[in-house]
Scaffold this motif. Structure first.
Motif, PDB file in Angstrom:
ATOM      1  N   ASP A   1       0.864  -1.186   0.000  1.00 40.50           N
ATOM      2  CA  ASP A   1       0.000   0.000   0.000  1.00 40.50           C
ATOM      3  C   ASP A   1       0.901   1.236   0.000  1.00 40.50           C
ATOM      4  N   ALA A   2       0.903   1.953  -1.114  1.00 39.20           N
ATOM      5  CA  ALA A   2       1.820   3.095  -1.268  1.00 39.20           C
ATOM      6  C   ALA A   2       1.568   4.172  -0.216  1.00 39.20           C
ATOM      7  N   ALA A   3       0.325   4.282   0.235  1.00 37.55           N
ATOM      8  CA  ALA A   3       0.002   5.320   1.226  1.00 37.55           C
ATOM      9  C   ALA A   3       0.621   5.009   2.582  1.00 37.55           C
ATOM     10  N   LEU A   4       0.927   3.739   2.811  1.00 39.31           N
ATOM     11  CA  LEU A   4       1.471   3.353   4.117  1.00 39.31           C
ATOM     12  C   LEU A   4       2.971   3.085   4.081  1.00 39.31           C
ATOM     13  N   CYS A   5       3.509   2.850   2.884  1.00 35.53           N
ATOM     14  CA  CYS A   5       4.941   2.527   2.775  1.00 35.53           C
ATOM     15  C   CYS A   5       5.795   3.715   3.209  1.00 35.53           C
ATOM     16  N   ILE A   6       6.773   3.450   4.054  1.00 37.78           N
ATOM     17  CA  ILE A   6       7.660   4.526   4.496  1.00 37.78           C
ATOM     18  C   ILE A   6       9.071   4.352   3.910  1.00 37.78           C
ATOM     19  N   GLU A   7       9.208   3.439   2.977  1.00 36.01           N
ATOM     20  CA  GLU A   7      10.458   3.244   2.246  1.00 36.01           C
ATOM     21  C   GLU A   7      11.611   2.828   3.151  1.00 36.01           C
ATOM     22  N   CYS A   8      11.329   1.948   4.083  1.00 36.55           N
ATOM     23  CA  CYS A   8      12.411   1.465   4.945  1.00 36.55           C
ATOM     24  C   CYS A   8      13.236   0.382   4.259  1.00 36.55           C
ATOM     25  N   GLY A   9      12.638  -0.289   3.255  1.00 35.26           N
ATOM     26  CA  GLY A   9      13.385  -1.262   2.463  1.00 35.26           C
ATOM     27  C   GLY A   9      13.534  -2.633   3.094  1.00 35.26           C
ATOM     28  N   ALA A  10      12.951  -2.842   4.257  1.00 39.00           N
ATOM     29  CA  ALA A  10      13.112  -4.121   4.942  1.00 39.00           C
ATOM     30  C   ALA A  10      12.514  -5.263   4.119  1.00 39.00           C
ATOM     31  N   CYS A  11      11.412  -4.978   3.415  1.00 40.21           N
ATOM     32  CA  CYS A  11      10.760  -6.011   2.607  1.00 40.21           C
ATOM     33  C   CYS A  11      11.715  -6.540   1.537  1.00 40.21           C
ATOM     34  N   GLY A  12      12.450  -5.615   0.951  1.00 43.17           N
ATOM     35  CA  GLY A  12      13.381  -6.006  -0.104  1.00 43.17           C
ATOM     36  C   GLY A  12      14.562  -6.796   0.427  1.00 43.17           C
ATOM     37  N   ARG A  13      15.083  -6.362   1.526  1.00 42.92           N
ATOM     38  CA  ARG A  13      16.274  -7.041   2.072  1.00 42.92           C
ATOM     39  C   ARG A  13      15.955  -8.450   2.546  1.00 42.92           C
ATOM     40  N   ILE A  14      14.702  -8.678   2.931  1.00 46.12           N
ATOM     41  CA  ILE A  14      14.370 -10.000   3.478  1.00 46.12           C
ATOM     42  C   ILE A  14      13.813 -10.948   2.402  1.00 46.12           C
ATOM     43  N   CYS A  15      13.448 -10.405   1.245  1.00 46.22           N
ATOM     44  CA  CYS A  15      12.766 -11.216   0.224  1.00 46.22           C
ATOM     45  C   CYS A  15      13.709 -12.281  -0.361  1.00 46.22           C
ATOM     46  N   PRO A  16      13.342 -13.576  -0.270  1.00 49.97           N
ATOM     47  CA  PRO A  16      14.239 -14.620  -0.773  1.00 49.97           C
ATOM     48  C   PRO A  16      14.314 -14.651  -2.306  1.00 49.97           C
ATOM     49  N   ARG A  17      13.326 -14.026  -2.968  1.00 46.76           N
ATOM     50  CA  ARG A  17      13.318 -14.045  -4.442  1.00 46.76           C
ATOM     51  C   ARG A  17      13.749 -12.711  -5.036  1.00 46.76           C
ATOM     52  N   GLN A  18      14.190 -11.816  -4.200  1.00 47.36           N
ATOM     53  CA  GLN A  18      14.579 -10.466  -4.650  1.00 47.36           C
ATOM     54  C   GLN A  18      13.491  -9.866  -5.548  1.00 47.36           C
ATOM     55  N   ALA A  19      12.263  -9.972  -5.053  1.00 44.61           N
ATOM     56  CA  ALA A  19      11.103  -9.552  -5.846  1.00 44.61           C
ATOM     57  C   ALA A  19      10.638  -8.142  -5.507  1.00 44.61           C
ATOM     58  N   VAL A  20      11.459  -7.393  -4.821  1.00 43.15           N
ATOM     59  CA  VAL A  20      11.035  -6.035  -4.423  1.00 43.15           C
ATOM     60  C   VAL A  20      11.907  -4.994  -5.116  1.00 43.15           C
ATOM     61  N   ARG A  21      11.270  -3.968  -5.611  1.00 39.37           N
ATOM     62  CA  ARG A  21      12.013  -2.860  -6.237  1.00 39.37           C
ATOM     63  C   ARG A  21      11.770  -1.583  -5.443  1.00 39.37           C
ATOM     64  N   ASP A  22      12.790  -0.740  -5.434  1.00 35.40           N
ATOM     65  CA  ASP A  22      12.678   0.513  -4.667  1.00 35.40           C
ATOM     66  C   ASP A  22      11.916   1.550  -5.498  1.00 35.40           C
ATOM     67  N   PRO A  23      11.650   2.738  -4.939  1.00 37.43           N
ATOM     68  CA  PRO A  23      10.835   3.721  -5.674  1.00 37.43           C
ATOM     69  C   PRO A  23      11.449   4.144  -7.016  1.00 37.43           C
ATOM     70  N   PHE A  24      12.739   3.870  -7.211  1.00 36.34           N
ATOM     71  CA  PHE A  24      13.370   4.230  -8.485  1.00 36.34           C
ATOM     72  C   PHE A  24      13.412   3.040  -9.446  1.00 36.34           C
ATOM     73  N   GLY A  25      12.784   1.944  -9.053  1.00 34.64           N
ATOM     74  CA  GLY A  25      12.711   0.786  -9.931  1.00 34.64           C
ATOM     75  C   GLY A  25      13.897  -0.155  -9.822  1.00 34.64           C
ATOM     76  N   ARG A  26      14.771   0.095  -8.876  1.00 31.67           N
ATOM     77  CA  ARG A  26      15.956  -0.761  -8.737  1.00 31.67           C
ATOM     78  C   ARG A  26      15.634  -1.961  -7.856  1.00 31.67           C
ATOM     79  N   MET A  27      16.181  -3.121  -8.269  1.00 39.23           N
ATOM     80  CA  MET A  27      15.950  -4.320  -7.473  1.00 39.23           C
ATOM     81  C   MET A  27      16.666  -4.183  -6.117  1.00 39.23           C
TER      82      MET A  27
END
Lengths: 654, 139
Positions: free
Chosen positions: B35-61
């Motif tokens: 939910d973009a309205a709730l995301c605070i861009e801490c990046g924890a989701c990306g660092r923990i994802c085993p499939r590297q399926a998360v991209r940051d606000p600039f589109g970087r994996m």
């Protein structure tokens, strides 16, 4: 997301029907009103109907962080509560530190406003997913500390770490001198807004947000903060506590004074907090003694010694910093008896319950401090009410029968404690005083008004207007009268505005004390600059003690530009602040206030002048200063009322 | 601006469980979304994802890191001014003000719950006097 320092939304709550809705505000509103007090003035001016009962459903209460809160600036963690004051009948605001302010923004709002009266006691709960009014019947009757602990424990069980503001029993009983508490004993105490919250049956506001607070240029924010931090860090070794009295005595004796640099005061604040002034102020004539009829002679070194700054630092176990404060003037003190600890009493509390009543028992002051913090009651107003009662008793206007057997003699600390406990519970003679001095005069009568020192219905603070005519001016002309945090001659010296703002009076390096009492036009110009600057400080959520560092060290104007991305000059900001000040005055006029009626009582003006002590022979020509002050804002110099066309031109037509 | 979960998501729920703002929703074994309205861009989701399926606000994996290797805040108490901004900014609530020691009665921040720390660096961003740095655990 735009990076601009503010969140762009406010929350509107109707306590009558329980509705809660968000409103998005255009950037234009922030450009005109900034945030904090300015945004509050904008909303309340438009939305509270003329003549609304301060304790009725039409009055609104707003809680606002500052525009700079959470943006990486220092000293900007104060929140503001605004509403129509039941004490003065006009614009009311109170300001408090602690850790609550950024939480409003973290919930996504630049302000939370409430109207109506709830049928049953409720509290407002807001987090990132929830906004609701919850039943507070269990909390009703709890003191402020118990309430906060209870609410935080409940939220912790749900995995939240909220910030809480609440009222105590005084607010619940609609005491007109009650405030709103946070962090277990810090109060937004003035203007009687705790009574408004109590009348609305709103026990608390509980916030737990996670949103990030942005700033246009965080690198620049940090650079400016480092400049400020460098000066706060500067802390040479200083004299022992009781020696501050000698500094005060020296300042009393000298006919001329060096224009003060706030860095000296910062050193005192960092070492002891505001209690550093406990002996210094009475010695130099800054503290009103014995209900304003006494002088420095009645509260000499030996009498004030029991409350010298070292007494407080010895009991202090840990310093308390408000959010974003590098100074830490607060503290938590250990104590014995019913309560185990308390927030370090402030200077205002110590003097209002001490010197103003000739009470030398510092233990009673610690106890009353905690008692009143828990009750949610303004210690300044309580001190005045007690001092007023003591003088009435000594003058024979009230008898032992009237007081229920209490011997209200000067300095009788045991009787004072009992009386204040009665005030908190609205019992016995305490009930007569529980709404402040003005209501007590109505209830007692018999010529007791001669002993009432008031400005527009509000008790003034512990800074003697005979010693600094700037206090007399601000006590009398501000839309919120009787306040010491809006300006003074001494404050102007420390703000050093002339170094960054064009066209404001410049202070010489040294001046004769008598010059402060002459040239009302210049004093009014100083006062107007103070009012503008403090309005800006209160819009920013900043602390006056930070501003005391001086405009080149506390870079408020630069912080505002870096946080918002605007490109305004200090003079542009001062002009905006003047408009906001005018709006508050227009609010008062809309609600039927005659600005002249806010003039502080004669005793505080030196009419007649005192015959001994630091302020011997001093009297303040307040009327001329008031006229010139109103001229500075373009208001009618005779009535103090802004021209409705001016308000309309500002875009604030009602 | 918010983080974004790509189609590579396998619905393992690790991101939803670590998100400090409960901004991630999704059924188990289904693609999750933020939910973009709730995301605070801490990046924890990306660092923990085993499939590297998360991209940051600039589109970087966002690169996966083992949780035990996540950097933690270290405080320079000589520079710290005890202003509490880092404690307030911490989305995981893992920072607290510690007890004062010695003559200095200021309460300085401490990492009270190292396990809960997301290594987001918000404390570093907030600190006005650069008294906080992120460092690998054990340094």
């Amino acid at each position: 997301m735009k990076r601009r320092g503010y969140m762009g939304k406010i929350l509107m709550v109707d306590l009558e029907d329980g509705s809660i809705r968000e409103e998005t505000l255009p950037d234009e509103v922030y450009r005109r009103c900034l945030g904090g007090m300015g945004l509050g003035a904008h909303i309340l001016y438009h939305r509270i109907p003329a003549g609304a009962d301060p304790l009725g459903p039409d009055n609104m209460l707003g809680f606002l962080p500052g525009l700079l809160t959470g943006t990486g600036s220092l000293f900007t963690g104060r929140w503001m509560v605004v509403g129509k004051s039941p004490l003065t009948g006009g614009w009311g605001d109170a300001n408090c530190g602690g850790t609550f302010s950024p939480e409003i923004k973290r919930c996504g709002y630049d302000g939370i406003f409430l109207r109506g009266i709830s049928p049953t006691p409720v509290y407002l709960y807001v987090d990132d997913h929830t906004r609701e009014l919850r039943d507070a019947s269990v909390l009703w009757g709890m003191d402020t500390v118990e309430t906060e602990i209870h609410l935080k424990a409940n939220a912790k069980a749900a995995g939240k770490r909220p910030k809480v503001i609440c009222i105590g029993p005084a607010g619940e009983q609609v005491s007109l001198i009650s405030g709103i508490a946070t962090d277990q004993g810090r109060l937004a105490a003035r203007s009687g807004l705790g009574a408004v919250m109590g009348a609305k049956r709103l026990k608390a506001v509980v916030l737990s947000g996670q949103k990030r607070i942005t700033a246009h240029n965080r690198v620049e924010m940090k650079r400016l903060s480092r400049i400020c931090a460098k000066w706060v860090r500067f802390q040479p070794p200083f004299i022992p506590g009781p020696m501050t009295a000698l500094v005060g005595a020296l300042m009393r004796i000298m006919p001329a004074v060096i224009t003060q640099d706030g860095l000296l005061y910062k050193i005192l604040l960092k070492k002891w907090g505001t209690v550093s002034m406990n002996q210094l102020s009475p010695e130099m004539g800054d503290a009103p003694i014995q209900n304003w009829k006494g002088s420095s002679r009645d509260w000499g070194f030996r009498k004030s010694y029991s409350s010298h700054p070292g007494v407080f630092s010895r009991r202090e176990t840990v310093k308390f910093h408000c959010y974003a404060c590098p100074l830490g003037c607060g503290g938590i003190c250990a104590m014995e008896g019913k309560y185990r600890h308390t927030h370090k009493p402030e200077y205002e509390t110590v003097l209002s319950l001490g010197g103003l009543c000739l009470n030398q028992d510092v233990d009673s002051i610690f106890y009353l401090n905690e008692l009143l913090n828990r009750a949610g009651m303004d210690t300044i107003s309580v001190g005045h009410a007690v001092a007023f009662a003591l003088e009435c008793y000594e003058a024979g206007i009230i008898s032992r029968e009237d007081t229920g057997g209490l011997a209200l003699t000067w300095g009788n600390s045991a009787a004072m404690v009992t009386l204040v406990e009665q005030m908190v519970r609205r019992e016995g003679f305490g009930g007569v005083l529980a709404d402040g001095v003005r209501q007590a005069v109505y209830r007692i009568g018999k010529g007791s008004e001669a002993f009432a020192v008031l400005a527009g219905g509000q008790e003034p603070a512990m800074h003697d207007s005979r010693n600094d005519p700037g206090f007399a001016l601000h006590y009398s002309v501000e839309p919120t009268p009787g306040r010491h945090t809006l300006g003074a001659h001494l404050y102007y010296e420390m703000f050093q505005l002339w170094k960054v703002v064009r066209g404001v009076p410049k202070m010489p390096p040294m001046y004769f004390k008598g010059s402060k009492y002459r040239n009302p036009r210049r004093q009014a110009a100083i006062g107007a600059a103070n009012s503008r600057f403090m309005t800006l400080v209160n819009c920013s959520g900043a602390c006056m003690f930070g501003a005391f560092l001086g405009a080149r060290r506390f870079r408020l104007f630069d912080w505002l530009n870096a946080a918002t991305g605007w490109d305004l000059t200090p003079n542009d900001y001062m002009e905006l602040a003047g408009d906001i000040h005018t709006l508050k005055q227009a609010f008062n006029v809309k609600h039927g206030i005659e600005p002249r009626d806010f003039k502080i009582g004669d005793r505080a003006l030196g009419r007649p002048p005192q015959t001994e002590g630091a302020n011997k022979g001093r009297s303040v020509e307040i009327e001329a200063m008031m006229t010139h002050y109103w001229e500075q804002f373009g208001w009618n110099p005779e009535t103090g009322k802004p021209d409705p066309r001016v308000v309309e031109k500002m875009g604030h037509a009602a | 601006m918010a983080y974004f979960i790509t189609r590579d998501c396998i619905g393992c729920t690790l991101c939803a469980r670590i998100c400090p703002t409960e901004a991630i929703r999704g059924e188990k074994k289904q693609r999750h979304c933020i939910d973009a309205a709730l995301c605070i861009e801490c990046g924890a989701c990306g660092r923990i994802c085993p499939r590297q399926a998360v991209r940051d606000p600039f589109g970087r994996m966002v690169k996966r890191e083992k949780k035990k290797d996540w950097k933690k805040p270290v405080f320079n108490l000589d520079a710290c001014m005890a202003c509490g901004m880092c404690v307030d900014a911490c989305p995981a609530g893992c920072l607290e003000l510690g007890a004062p020691s010695g003559k200095d009665k200021n309460a300085y921040p401490v990492l009270a719950d190292s396990e809960a720390c997301l290594g987001c660096g918000f404390c570093v961003d907030e600190c006005p006097v650069d008294a906080v740095v992120l460092a690998p655990p054990g340094t």
